[in-house]
Every structure is written in C-alpha cells, then in structure tokens.
Design a protein around this motif. Structure first.
Motif, PDB file in Angstrom:
ATOM      1  N   TYR A 143       0.818  -1.345   0.063  1.00  0.00           N
ATOM      2  CA  TYR A 143       0.124   0.040  -0.012  1.00  0.00           C
ATOM      3  C   TYR A 143       0.988   1.194   0.144  1.00  0.00           C
ATOM      4  O   TYR A 143       0.743   2.009  -0.860  1.00  0.00           O
ATOM      5  CB  TYR A 143      -0.893  -0.105   1.199  1.00  0.00           C
ATOM      6  N   GLU A 144       1.906   1.276   0.830  1.00  0.00           N
ATOM      7  CA  GLU A 144       2.441   2.494   1.086  1.00  0.00           C
ATOM      8  C   GLU A 144       3.624   2.694  -0.176  1.00  0.00           C
ATOM      9  O   GLU A 144       3.754   3.595  -0.479  1.00  0.00           O
ATOM     10  CB  GLU A 144       3.297   2.414   2.443  1.00  0.00           C
ATOM     11  N   LEU A 145       4.124   1.556  -0.746  1.00  0.00           N
ATOM     12  CA  LEU A 145       4.968   1.660  -1.843  1.00  0.00           C
ATOM     13  C   LEU A 145       4.292   2.147  -3.064  1.00  0.00           C
ATOM     14  O   LEU A 145       4.352   3.047  -3.777  1.00  0.00           O
ATOM     15  CB  LEU A 145       5.816   0.431  -2.203  1.00  0.00           C
ATOM     16  N   GLY A 146       2.989   1.447  -3.336  1.00  0.00           N
ATOM     17  CA  GLY A 146       2.401   1.694  -4.626  1.00  0.00           C
ATOM     18  C   GLY A 146       1.650   3.191  -4.387  1.00  0.00           C
ATOM     19  O   GLY A 146       1.506   3.866  -5.460  1.00  0.00           O
ATOM     20  N   ARG A 147       1.368   3.758  -3.261  1.00  0.00           N
ATOM     21  CA  ARG A 147       0.596   4.951  -3.061  1.00  0.00           C
ATOM     22  C   ARG A 147       1.665   6.134  -3.391  1.00  0.00           C
ATOM     23  O   ARG A 147       1.429   7.286  -3.976  1.00  0.00           O
ATOM     24  CB  ARG A 147       0.421   5.291  -1.790  1.00  0.00           C
ATOM     25  N   ILE A 148       2.941   5.967  -3.102  1.00  0.00           N
ATOM     26  CA  ILE A 148       3.848   6.906  -3.666  1.00  0.00           C
ATOM     27  C   ILE A 148       4.406   6.748  -5.106  1.00  0.00           C
ATOM     28  O   ILE A 148       4.799   7.661  -5.822  1.00  0.00           O
ATOM     29  CB  ILE A 148       5.192   7.170  -2.499  1.00  0.00           C
ATOM     30  N   ALA A 149       4.570   5.502  -5.291  1.00  0.00           N
ATOM     31  CA  ALA A 149       5.228   5.146  -6.618  1.00  0.00           C
ATOM     32  C   ALA A 149       4.178   5.624  -7.920  1.00  0.00           C
ATOM     33  O   ALA A 149       4.476   5.964  -8.919  1.00  0.00           O
ATOM     34  CB  ALA A 149       5.586   3.596  -6.968  1.00  0.00           C
ATOM     35  N   PHE A 150       2.892   5.445  -7.507  1.00  0.00           N
ATOM     36  CA  PHE A 150       1.970   5.745  -8.457  1.00  0.00           C
ATOM     37  C   PHE A 150       0.884   6.826  -8.031  1.00  0.00           C
ATOM     38  O   PHE A 150      -0.183   6.850  -7.828  1.00  0.00           O
ATOM     39  CB  PHE A 150       1.140   4.488  -8.934  1.00  0.00           C
ATOM     40  N   ASP A 151       1.608   7.812  -7.501  1.00  0.00           N
ATOM     41  CA  ASP A 151       0.950   9.011  -6.945  1.00  0.00           C
ATOM     42  C   ASP A 151       0.278   9.444  -7.863  1.00  0.00           C
ATOM     43  O   ASP A 151       0.716   9.787  -9.332  1.00  0.00           O
ATOM     44  CB  ASP A 151       2.119   9.983  -6.257  1.00  0.00           C
ATOM     45  N   PRO A 152      -1.129  10.237  -7.845  1.00  0.00           N
ATOM     46  CA  PRO A 152      -1.962  10.554  -8.711  1.00  0.00           C
ATOM     47  C   PRO A 152      -1.276  11.748  -9.722  1.00  0.00           C
ATOM     48  O   PRO A 152      -1.520  11.678 -10.713  1.00  0.00           O
ATOM     49  CB  PRO A 152      -3.117  11.238  -8.010  1.00  0.00           C
ATOM     50  N   ARG A 153      -0.424  12.581  -9.122  1.00  0.00           N
ATOM     51  CA  ARG A 153       0.261  13.427  -9.739  1.00  0.00           C
ATOM     52  C   ARG A 153       1.208  12.820 -10.821  1.00  0.00           C
ATOM     53  O   ARG A 153       1.404  13.246 -11.944  1.00  0.00           O
ATOM     54  CB  ARG A 153       1.246  14.473  -8.868  1.00  0.00           C
TER      55      ARG A 153
END
Length: 345
Positions: A240-250
């Motif tokens: 969750y935490e890795l994917g959230r920043i790697a595929f940040d909406p921006r």
C-alpha cells in the motif's frame, strides 16, 4: 474545531513552555487535521503544529517517536523542539502544540522528477527496514480487515447520495458538473473491485510511515530534505505505502511516462529494502488502485462536511479519480513492469 485566530493563547504557551517570548506567528495554508504555523523567534525559525480539541495526544506522541526512529536510519526528518521541561507535546488548557525545527524545502505538487523519485523510493525503503521489527507490528492491524473487505453497497449508496446532492442544486457551479461526471464514472466501475481484490497475493504487513505521500516530502532541488508527518505505529500493507507513492496521482496523471516513473521509484526502494517479496512489489500498483477506487475523499467532504482547505480537497478528488481511471485501464502493463523489476533484484 480549532480557533485558528487564537494567536494570543498559542503565543502564551510558546513563551511559558518553550521560553520563546515575542514569537511572530504566520499561519501556513497546509494541513487538514492541524493548524500549522511558521514561528519567528528572534533569529530562529520554527514550525509549530497546533492540534485540534480532542486529539489523541498519546498517539501523537507515538508519531513524534516514529520520526525520531526513522532519523536514526539515515532518513532525513525534522527534529522536534522539546519544551523547557523535556516534553515533545505540550498541552495547556485547550491549547496543544508541538514545535519543530524549520526545514527549508518545497513540496512538489506537479509530479516528482526522476531524481526525486529515486530519493523518495530510497527513503521509504529505509523507513520500512527501520520499522520492520517494531513491537507494534506484532499486533493486529486496525485497518486491514476493513480494507480487504470494503462495503461496496455502502460505497455505491454514498456515491448515489453525492450524485443526488450535486444534481439537485438549483445553480450548479463548475465543481458540481465535474462531480457529476466523475461520480458517475466511479459508480460504473465499482463492480470491478471484487475481482481486483481476488487477484491479490498474500502480502506483507508491518508498521509503516502511515502517510507517505508527496505532500509530506520536502525537497531542496532533487535532494530529499525531510520526510514529515509520520503517523502512530499501526501495521498495514507494505505494498500500500509503496504503491501509493510510486503511483501518486500527480505522477499518473501529469507524467506521460508514468509507468516508467513509478517503476523508477520502486527500483530505488528495492536498493534500500531488497528483501521485500516480489509478490508485494508486483501488487503495489493494484493496491494503490484499490485504495483510490474505494475512496471518495474530497468529493465526500465537499457535499457532506467541508474540510479546512476544501478547495484543495476538491482538486485532489479530481486528480485521484483521473489517476484511478488510468491505472485501471493500464493495470496489466504496470504489473508486468513491476514483476520485471522485482525479478532483477
């Protein structure tokens, strides 16, 4: 709620508990759950965080401790300024504050550069290594079961309710029109959530930063100056935490080469945390997508309970929705790239 204009009470606490008289306070337009200030005390600049009435200050103290622990593992963090009697958080009457060193830097709000992605990934890897054996990781996650079993009927009902509120307005503004479009699109894909969940492998769960996102990373150029706003220790999915920043909406919305960008961050993460199982790496984009698809954060606040900085939340909803749509359409390609980078370790 806080009274953000109560500078006199806050200044009194700073003078009495921190020996900081005659502090000039400037409220900063950041933060959804605290009111934050830049404090000028003579030649010294500090960051002051004022907590809301009813905040769990014991949990906030744990969050302060998490930042300190990360700092001992080569993670750049802001240092807390203790009161004259040694406290990290001070409460006097209805005012509760913590004071931090001021770290110069900027939040990148238009997508991280390749060098910034590598810095963010490497720092997150160090955080996860630092927290891997945290005692709190032995207890059950407070969020995992609910996350793995979202109430899709309730989510659809809320979506319908928001559509109704926006649609029934006598004079709709630009955001109302965007809300009607995006909520209808979201409702149309809610049936995909069970199949996405069913495709998840067994995943690693441990104590995390808790809110590792672009808004909590300060950069000085391409150098990561500080990781901010750790949450109290509570185990959850590493993916969750890795994917959230790697595929940040921006990144997903603003970068045409967003898959390469996300994989670049993941590769840097694996440089500092090489023992994360390949299954967690490959699944991190799917987990990020599920988080986006099961959240109405921003648009829900707009129509039901506006936040402190609601205009920012409105734009955040639109960005997150666009990212969810793009991730959903391209998930197979993303997971192929992630599997490849995990095998190369």
């Amino acid at each position: 709620m806080l009274d953000p204009d109560a500078h006199a009470d806050l200044a009194s606490v700073l003078a009495g508990a921190y020996a900081l008289p005659a502090v000039a306070l400037e409220r900063l337009p950041i933060g959804q759950v605290t009111v934050n200030y830049r404090a000028q005390a003579g030649d010294e600049v500090l960051f002051v965080k004022q907590y809301q009435d009813g905040a769990d200050l014991a949990a906030e103290q744990e969050a302060v401790d998490q930042a300190a622990l990360a700092g001992t593992h080569q993670v750049p963090v802001a240092r807390v300024r203790r009161s004259t009697d040694g406290r990290s958080i001070v409460q006097q009457d209805r005012v509760a504050v913590s004071v931090w060193e001021w770290v110069s830097g900027t939040v990148v709000d238009d997508g991280l550069s390749p060098a910034q992605q590598r810095a963010a990934g490497a720092a997150l890897g160090r955080i996860h290594v630092a927290f891997a054996d945290h005692p709190a990781g032995e207890r059950p996650s407070s969020k995992l079961d609910k996350w793995m079993h979202p109430d899709i009927d309730k989510l659809e009902a809320t979506t319908v309710k928001l559509l109704g509120i926006a649609g029934e307005r006598a004079q709709r503004d630009a955001f109302d029109e965007e809300a009607l479009r995006t909520l209808a699109e979201r409702r149309a894909v809610l049936h995909r959530i069970p199949e996405l969940l069913a495709g998840l492998p067994q995943l690693t769960c441990q104590v995390l930063h808790g809110d590792y996102s672009a808004v909590n990373l300060l950069f000085d150029g391409d150098t990561l100056a500080a990781v901010l706003d750790f949450l109290p220790p509570d185990p959850f999915l590493v993916a969750y935490e890795l994917g959230r920043i790697a595929f940040d909406p921006r990144t997903v919305v603003l970068n045409d080469d967003w898959i390469t960008a996300g994989v670049n961050l993941v590769a840097a993460y694996l440089d500092t945390n090489p023992h994360l199982p390949a299954a967690d790496v490959t699944a991190c984009a799917r987990v990020a997508l599920l988080q986006l698809m099961t959240s109405l954060y921003g648009v829900k606040q707009h129509y039901l309970k506006p936040g402190l900085l609601q205009d920012d939340l409105d734009q955040f909803w639109l960005l997150r929705h666009a990212a969810a749509q793009r991730l959903l359409e391209n998930l197979a390609d993303v997971e192929t790239e992630l599997a490849q980078v995990s095998r190369s370790r």
